[in-house]
Design a protein around this motif. Structure first.
Motif, PDB file in Angstrom:
ATOM      1  N   LEU A   1     -93.247  24.278 -16.591  1.00 33.24           N
ATOM      2  CA  LEU A   1     -92.612  23.781 -17.803  1.00 33.24           C
ATOM      3  C   LEU A   1     -93.535  23.971 -19.006  1.00 33.24           C
ATOM      4  N   GLY A   2     -94.812  23.641 -18.848  1.00 33.72           N
ATOM      5  CA  GLY A   2     -95.759  23.856 -19.930  1.00 33.72           C
ATOM      6  C   GLY A   2     -95.845  25.320 -20.321  1.00 33.72           C
ATOM      7  N   GLU A   3     -95.849  26.206 -19.340  1.00 31.00           N
ATOM      8  CA  GLU A   3     -95.893  27.646 -19.624  1.00 31.00           C
ATOM      9  C   GLU A   3     -94.623  28.101 -20.340  1.00 31.00           C
ATOM     10  N   ALA A   4     -93.479  27.533 -19.939  1.00 26.64           N
ATOM     11  CA  ALA A   4     -92.214  27.894 -20.583  1.00 26.64           C
ATOM     12  C   ALA A   4     -92.182  27.415 -22.034  1.00 26.64           C
ATOM     13  N   ILE A   5     -92.710  26.211 -22.282  1.00 29.53           N
ATOM     14  CA  ILE A   5     -92.760  25.699 -23.653  1.00 29.53           C
ATOM     15  C   ILE A   5     -93.649  26.594 -24.511  1.00 29.53           C
ATOM     16  N   ASN A   6     -94.774  27.017 -23.962  1.00 30.11           N
ATOM     17  CA  ASN A   6     -95.669  27.912 -24.697  1.00 30.11           C
ATOM     18  C   ASN A   6     -94.964  29.217 -25.054  1.00 30.11           C
TER      19      ASN A   6
END
Length: 207
Positions: free
Chosen positions: A178-183
């Motif tokens: 999820l963090g990677e997708a937000i980035n």
């Protein structure tokens, strides 16, 4: 870019906090400014439906006796807003619900101030009911014209006692993704976010 994670759990160092930190980690590695704020267990009153925010249009709530306006300044400044909650009788904590209601109404009153921002929900759950918590947070995001990224599963982490969520390998992996997708999404939409279409005609809150 700046991401704020809002922890609706009153338990310091609990499972909700662990999940939110896991989401922020890849953002920090990618160079984002991040901040984790805990509202759970602190005095945050609910919306009183006075609609002064529609009169004042100053990006603030008329209630000045709690932490909300300080928090709202950070939310409206952020590129990504990540709200996390434990599961209380299949819903968010009372404090996070107050933040959701007041943030959503102030945003609508000020020309949909959350429009085009990224919104993600994170839920700590012992066994069942977490999907409703997930929905509660996302409903405010979607009514506010925010952009909600997907991940590899629902953004849930399983555990009861402090630290137990770390044993949920799938849940923790989901937070990393999820963090990677937000980035990725943040970088993709940054050049065009200001062109996100605004609603036409009068819009009223439903509180």
């Amino acid at each position: 870019m700046y991401a704020i994670a809002i922890n609706g759990s009153p338990r310091k160092g609990g499972n909700t906090e662990s999940l939110l930190k896991a989401v922020l980690a890849p953002l920090e590695q990618a160079g984002w400014d991040t901040e984790l704020v805990r509202v759970g267990g602190k005095p945050v009153r609910g919306c009183i439906a006075c609609y002064k925010c529609f009169e004042n249009k100053d990006m603030r709530c008329s209630i000045n006796t709690d932490l909300f306006n300080e928090l709202a300044e950070k939310i409206f400044r952020a590129d990504a807003v990540i709200m996390g909650s434990p599961t209380y009788f299949t819903d968010v904590s009372a404090e996070l619900k107050a933040v959701l209601d007041r943030t959503g109404l102030v945003a609508i009153a000020n020309g949909f101030a959350l429009r085009g921002k990224i919104g993600a929900a994170v839920v700590a759950v012992r066994r069942g009911g977490g999907i409703h918590v997930f929905d509660t947070i996302n409903h405010m995001y979607q009514m506010s014209q925010m952009i909600v990224p997907g991940s590899v599963y629902w953004n849930l982490g399983y555990g009861l006692n402090k630290g137990e969520v770390a044993n949920d390998a799938e849940g923790m992996g989901n937070m990393q993704h999820l963090g990677e997708a937000i980035n990725w999404l943040g970088k993709a939409i940054a050049p065009v976010r200001d062109s996100y279409p605004a609603p036409k005609g009068p819009v009223e809150g439903d509180i």
